[in-house]
Design a protein around this motif. Structure first.
Motif, PDB file in Angstrom:
ATOM      1  N   UNK A  41       0.825  -1.209   0.000  1.00 47.96           N
ATOM      2  CA  UNK A  41       0.000   0.000   0.000  1.00 47.96           C
ATOM      3  C   UNK A  41       0.859   1.259   0.000  1.00 47.96           C
ATOM      4  N   UNK A  42       1.906   1.265   0.808  1.00 45.87           N
ATOM      5  CA  UNK A  42       2.756   2.442   0.942  1.00 45.87           C
ATOM      6  C   UNK A  42       3.597   2.686  -0.314  1.00 45.87           C
ATOM      7  N   UNK A  43       4.167   1.619  -0.869  1.00 46.14           N
ATOM      8  CA  UNK A  43       5.033   1.811  -2.037  1.00 46.14           C
ATOM      9  C   UNK A  43       4.240   2.210  -3.276  1.00 46.14           C
ATOM     10  N   UNK A  44       3.090   1.563  -3.491  1.00 47.17           N
ATOM     11  CA  UNK A  44       2.326   1.871  -4.698  1.00 47.17           C
ATOM     12  C   UNK A  44       1.771   3.289  -4.670  1.00 47.17           C
ATOM     13  N   UNK A 103      11.771   0.726  -4.025  1.00 42.15           N
ATOM     14  CA  UNK A 103      13.101   0.335  -3.548  1.00 42.15           C
ATOM     15  C   UNK A 103      13.062  -0.624  -2.374  1.00 42.15           C
ATOM     16  N   UNK A 104      12.019  -0.583  -1.568  1.00 40.03           N
ATOM     17  CA  UNK A 104      11.952  -1.489  -0.417  1.00 40.03           C
ATOM     18  C   UNK A 104      12.052  -2.932  -0.869  1.00 40.03           C
ATOM     19  N   UNK A 105      11.318  -3.272  -1.895  1.00 42.51           N
ATOM     20  CA  UNK A 105      11.360  -4.655  -2.386  1.00 42.51           C
ATOM     21  C   UNK A 105      12.680  -4.981  -3.070  1.00 42.51           C
ATOM     22  N   UNK A 106      13.248  -3.997  -3.741  1.00 35.40           N
ATOM     23  CA  UNK A 106      14.565  -4.226  -4.350  1.00 35.40           C
ATOM     24  C   UNK A 106      15.611  -4.535  -3.285  1.00 35.40           C
ATOM     25  N   UNK A 131      11.174   5.105   3.268  1.00 36.45           N
ATOM     26  CA  UNK A 131      10.235   6.223   3.435  1.00 36.45           C
ATOM     27  C   UNK A 131      11.013   7.511   3.686  1.00 36.45           C
ATOM     28  N   UNK A 132      11.980   7.462   4.592  1.00 34.13           N
ATOM     29  CA  UNK A 132      12.777   8.668   4.891  1.00 34.13           C
ATOM     30  C   UNK A 132      13.580   9.107   3.669  1.00 34.13           C
ATOM     31  N   UNK A 133      14.092   8.155   2.916  1.00 36.19           N
ATOM     32  CA  UNK A 133      14.871   8.455   1.715  1.00 36.19           C
ATOM     33  C   UNK A 133      13.993   9.123   0.657  1.00 36.19           C
ATOM     34  N   UNK A 162       7.111  10.618  10.925  1.00 36.79           N
ATOM     35  CA  UNK A 162       6.126   9.988  11.805  1.00 36.79           C
ATOM     36  C   UNK A 162       5.635   8.672  11.213  1.00 36.79           C
ATOM     37  N   UNK A 163       5.474   8.643   9.896  1.00 36.70           N
ATOM     38  CA  UNK A 163       5.042   7.424   9.220  1.00 36.70           C
ATOM     39  C   UNK A 163       6.099   6.338   9.356  1.00 36.70           C
TER      40      UNK A 163
END
Length: 223
Positions: A41-44, A103-106, A131-133, A162-163
Motif C-alpha cells: 500500500x505504501x510503495x504503490x 526500492x523497499x522490495x529491491x 520512506x525517509x529516503x 512519523x510514518x
C-alpha cells in the motif's frame, strides 16, 4: 533469488477472501504477510507510475491494513479485523497492477537470498528507511497517509518521519527485528547486496532514483 514470473494460463478466475481460513495462521505468518501488504500500500502510493486508480486502491488499502494489523496481532480471532486485512491486501495488490513497487522490495530480495530472511521480515526492516529516503520528493504523499491514521495533519512536513516511526512500531509490536544487526547480516556483503538490489526491477519505479551507492547507504542505515 526471488523473481517475478507469470502466465495467463496460471491466473485465477476467482479470488475468495474468507477470514475464517486465516484463524489458524501462526502469529509469525500473520506478521510477515501483514507487513508485506502494508508495504504494498505504501510503495504503490508513491511510485513513479502511480495514477488516480492506483492511488485509490493504495489509500483504501493503507487505511484498512494500518487500523487492522495491530488488532489481528493482539486479538487473532477477530474476524472483522482479519477480513479487513484480506481486503486491504487485495486492494494493495490491485494497486501493484497499476503502479508497481519500489526500492523497499529491491532491497529486501537480496537479504532473503543471502541470509534467509523471510520476505516480510526484510521488508519490515527496510521500509522505514526507504520512506525517509523518498520523503525528499514525495513527502507530502507520505504526510497524507500519516494523516489518514491520525499521526499528523495532511500537510505536516513531519509526516514522513512519523510514518516511518509508526511502521517501526508495528514491526516491534509483532516482535520482529527492526535492524539488520539483529539478523546478523554481514556488513562485508553490503557492496554485493547493493549491486544485486540495483538490478532488481522494482527499484526502477521508486519515486527517488536509486543506484548501487544509495542502496548501500540504505543498508547501512538499516544496520
Amino acid at each position: 533469488m526471488k523473481m517475478a514470473c507469470g502466465d495467463k494460463k496460471a491466473a485465477c478466475r476467482v479470488a475468495i477472501l474468507d477470514p475464517e481460513l486465516t484463524l489458524t495462521m501462526p502469529r509469525s505468518v500473520t506478521h510477515v504477510t501483514g507487513i508485506d501488504a502494508l508495504s504494498h500500500a505504501l510503495e504503490t502510493y508513491v511510485t513513479k507510475p502511480r495514477n488516480e486508480i492506483s492511488r485509490l486502491f493504495s489509500r483504501r488499502a493503507w487505511s484498512l491494513l494500518a487500523h487492522s494489523f495491530p488488532q489481528v496481532l493482539n486479538t487473532p480471532d477477530d474476524l472483522t479485523a482479519r477480513g479487513n486485512m484480506q481486503l486491504g491486501a487485495h486492494f494493495a495488490g490491485a494497486a501493484i497492477e497499476n503502479s508497481m513497487l519500489g526500492a523497499t522490495h529491491a532491497l529486501a530480495n537480496p537479504l532473503s537470498a543471502h541470509f534467509g530472511l523471510t520476505h516480510g521480515v526484510a521488508i519490515g526492516i527496510m521500509l522505514p528507511h526507504v520512506i525517509r529516503f523518498n520523503a525528499e520528493l514525495v513527502g507530502e504523499h507520505y504526510s497524507q497517509l500519516a494523516s489518514d491514521i491520525g499521526l499528523c495533519d495532511p500537510h505536516d512536513p513531519a509526516g514522513p518521519g512519523l510514518l516511518a516511526e509508526h511502521i517501526q512500531s508495528l514491526v516491534s509490536l509483532a516482535g520482529a527485528p527492526t535492524t539488520l544487526t539483529e539478523c546478523e547480516v554481514d556488513t562485508g556483503l553490503f557492496d554485493q547486496l547493493a549491486e544485486e538490489a540495483s538490478r532488481q526491477w522494482t527499484g526502477n519505479f521508486n519515486p527517488r532514483p536509486v543506484d548501487q551507492s544509495s542502496l548501500r547507504e540504505l543498508y547501512e542505515c538499516a544496520y
